[in-house]
Design a protein around this motif. Structure first.
Motif, mmCIF file in Angstrom:
data_model
loop_
_atom_site.group_PDB
_atom_site.id
_atom_site.type_symbol
_atom_site.label_atom_id
_atom_site.label_comp_id
_atom_site.label_asym_id
_atom_site.label_seq_id
_atom_site.Cartn_x
_atom_site.Cartn_y
_atom_site.Cartn_z
ATOM 1 N N LEU A 53 10.877 -37.613 83.008
ATOM 2 C CA LEU A 53 10.349 -38.491 84.050
ATOM 3 C C LEU A 53 9.187 -37.851 84.790
ATOM 4 O O LEU A 53 8.236 -38.540 85.181
ATOM 5 N N GLU A 54 9.270 -36.547 84.970
ATOM 6 C CA GLU A 54 8.180 -35.837 85.649
ATOM 7 C C GLU A 54 6.896 -35.899 84.842
ATOM 8 O O GLU A 54 5.827 -36.199 85.383
ATOM 9 N N ARG A 55 6.975 -35.635 83.557
ATOM 10 C CA ARG A 55 5.767 -35.679 82.719
ATOM 11 C C ARG A 55 5.278 -37.108 82.552
ATOM 12 O O ARG A 55 4.070 -37.351 82.400
ATOM 13 N N GLN A 56 6.186 -38.070 82.564
ATOM 14 C CA GLN A 56 5.769 -39.478 82.512
ATOM 15 C C GLN A 56 4.986 -39.837 83.766
ATOM 16 O O GLN A 56 3.927 -40.474 83.681
ATOM 17 N N ARG A 57 5.486 -39.390 84.919
ATOM 18 C CA ARG A 57 4.831 -39.680 86.189
ATOM 19 C C ARG A 57 3.470 -38.992 86.272
ATOM 20 O O ARG A 57 2.509 -39.530 86.837
ATOM 21 N N GLN A 58 3.350 -37.791 85.705
ATOM 22 C CA GLN A 58 2.110 -37.018 85.762
ATOM 23 C C GLN A 58 1.171 -37.317 84.589
ATOM 24 O O GLN A 58 0.136 -36.681 84.455
ATOM 25 N N LYS A 59 1.552 -38.259 83.743
ATOM 26 C CA LYS A 59 0.766 -38.638 82.563
ATOM 27 C C LYS A 59 0.516 -37.445 81.643
ATOM 28 O O LYS A 59 -0.583 -37.228 81.157
ATOM 29 N N ARG A 60 1.567 -36.661 81.443
ATOM 30 C CA ARG A 60 1.470 -35.489 80.583
ATOM 31 C C ARG A 60 2.285 -35.645 79.297
ATOM 32 O O ARG A 60 2.630 -34.668 78.647
ATOM 33 N N LEU A 61 2.555 -36.872 78.928
ATOM 34 C CA LEU A 61 3.274 -37.119 77.675
ATOM 35 C C LEU A 61 2.322 -36.990 76.501
ATOM 36 O O LEU A 61 1.177 -37.472 76.552
ATOM 37 N N HIS A 62 2.775 -36.354 75.453
ATOM 38 C CA HIS A 62 1.997 -36.345 74.214
ATOM 39 C C HIS A 62 2.175 -37.703 73.551
ATOM 40 O O HIS A 62 3.198 -38.372 73.732
ATOM 41 N N ARG A 63 1.197 -38.122 72.789
ATOM 42 C CA ARG A 63 1.292 -39.459 72.186
ATOM 43 C C ARG A 63 2.473 -39.578 71.229
ATOM 44 O O ARG A 63 2.956 -40.679 70.959
ATOM 45 N N PHE A 64 2.959 -38.450 70.714
ATOM 46 C CA PHE A 64 4.136 -38.495 69.854
ATOM 47 C C PHE A 64 5.405 -38.813 70.636
ATOM 48 O O PHE A 64 6.435 -39.122 70.036
ATOM 49 N N GLU A 65 5.333 -38.731 71.969
ATOM 50 C CA GLU A 65 6.516 -38.914 72.812
ATOM 51 C C GLU A 65 6.528 -40.247 73.554
ATOM 52 O O GLU A 65 7.487 -40.552 74.261
ATOM 53 N N ILE A 66 5.476 -41.033 73.403
ATOM 54 C CA ILE A 66 5.345 -42.281 74.169
ATOM 55 C C ILE A 66 6.148 -43.403 73.518
ATOM 56 O O ILE A 66 6.152 -43.559 72.288
ATOM 57 N N LEU A 67 6.823 -44.167 74.339
ATOM 58 C CA LEU A 67 7.614 -45.306 73.858
ATOM 59 C C LEU A 67 6.696 -46.335 73.223
ATOM 60 O O LEU A 67 5.690 -46.737 73.821
ATOM 61 N N GLN A 68 7.037 -46.751 72.024
ATOM 62 C CA GLN A 68 6.198 -47.697 71.295
ATOM 63 C C GLN A 68 6.050 -48.991 72.083
ATOM 64 O O GLN A 68 7.010 -49.546 72.604
ATOM 65 N N GLY A 69 4.827 -49.465 72.186
ATOM 66 C CA GLY A 69 4.551 -50.698 72.914
ATOM 67 C C GLY A 69 4.035 -50.460 74.321
ATOM 68 O O GLY A 69 3.565 -51.396 74.974
#
Length: 375
Positions: A53-69
């Protein structure tokens, strides 16, 4: 014309052994904590909910980790089934031993298998340099969790062996990439760390894949008398195993200056063994050209270019001609004229992929098969 290395009997073993090497078996590792019992991880996922949740909030997710859609959303969502704990450097005031942030051994192995089967194998369709960067970081994080929890034995070995195979494979696959995409020195540092940790683990018990790893260590550190001495002190069952015997033969041929035999033995190595020794080939070929420039130095002597390409295990006369010209050796048609006064060292040795010595040996095995150690 005899296929022998000129003046090879005059070579001194200690000159060949002067190779920079950082690997050595560990004695007393960072896993030992004298202050108390090791923390036991309770995180059941590849990444804790807090970090996700922290990395999601900080926009630090790698594209391999992003929920499809949700890729195009202002704040893309993390996929709980794909997010993997990232490596975090130890910092003052930061508690890295919180059980809810640590993954137990079974989850760590599951994470490594996910990275191998779903990411490293190319399922994402992304450039492999990007794949490498992601997997490299997440495997480093897995090793960090092992260290903090002082995991040992088979669970630790299972994670480290797959990590090692990935790094050795990457050292070959990315050898032609620019430094901004792949740093071989950083990769080498982590390879040597895995060797040290694994060889330390092997002293604590019997492990099925020890002969494979011991052979890889010797080949990866080609030219090291220390590595060869370590190999000769291994228990008899490991020392007499086929992988270790072959690796020792390759090492001895190189140290003795018998490069014709050395290149001949390379054809018998497995795919991953060939990946391990590949980084030394530019130097070995350069040494062989230097020997020949002295042994066959004559204005009237011509050496067949196709034969030279075969001896150096190159892809053909064209690649052999290019290599000769880089070293100041005259190429005329399908022959070479060696002159010791004409030989020169290029500014940098270039590492190239080799179908004959490496790629063809992979056969129909996938990258995942290689990393898992499947035959």
């Amino acid at each position: 014309m005899p296929c022998v290395t000129p003046n090879s009997s005059q070579l001194k073993m200690n000159k060949r052994a002067n190779v920079s090497i950082s690997w050595k078996p560990r004695r007393g590792t960072v896993r030992v904590d004298e202050e108390g019992a090791a923390p036991m991880g309770t995180c059941a996922g590849m990444c804790s909910e807090r970090e996700r949740l922290e990395r999601q909030r900080q926009k630090r997710l790698h594209r391999f980790e992003i929920l499809q859609g949700t890729e195009r959303d202002r704040l893309p969502s993390a996929d709980p089934g794909r997010a993997v704990k990232e490596y975090s450097r130890p910092a003052a005031g930061k508690d890295s031993t919180c059980p809810s942030e640590l993954r137990p051994p079974a989850v760590l192995l599951k994470t490594v298998c996910y990275l191998t089967d779903e990411i490293a194998s190319g399922q994402t369709g992304a450039p492999w340099t990007e794949v490498y960067g992601f997997v490299f970081d997440r495997l480093r994080s897995a090793r960090q969790d092992l260290t903090i929890q002082r995991v040992s034995g088979r669970p630790c070995v299972a994670v480290l062996e797959r990590t090692l195979r990935f790094l050795v494979y990457a050292s070959y696959r990315l050898c032609q990439e620019p430094l901004r995409c792949f740093d071989p020195k950083i990769n080498d540092t982590h390879v040597q760390e895995c060797f040290s940790w694994l060889l330390d683990c092997y002293q604590e018990g019997i492990h099925d894949n020890e002969p494979e790893v011991q052979a890889l260590a010797l080949l990866y550190n080609l030219g090291s008398l220390h590595a060869l001495h370590h190999t000769l002190q291994l228990p008899e069952p490991v020392r007499s195993s086929a992988p270790v015997r072959l690796a020792a033969s390759v090492s001895r041929a190189y140290l003795e200056g018998n490069l014709v035999r050395f290149f001949r033995l390379l054809r018998s190595l497995t795919f991953l063994q060939s990946c391990a020794v590949h980084r030394h080939l530019p130097r070995c070929r350069q040494e062989m050209l230097l020997f020949y420039s002295h042994g066959y130095s004559s204005r009237n002597c011509r050496y067949p270019l196709p034969l030279l390409a075969e001896l150096l295990a190159l892809e053909g006369p064209g690649e052999a001609a290019e290599l000769c010209r880089e070293h100041g050796i005259t190429v005329s048609g399908d022959t070479v004229a060696f002159l010791k006064t004409a030989f020169r060292y290029p500014q940098a040795l270039v590492s190239r992929h080799s179908y004959e010595l490496v790629d063809r040996k992979q056969g129909d095995r996938s990258i995942a098969d290689v990393i898992h150690g499947y035959s």
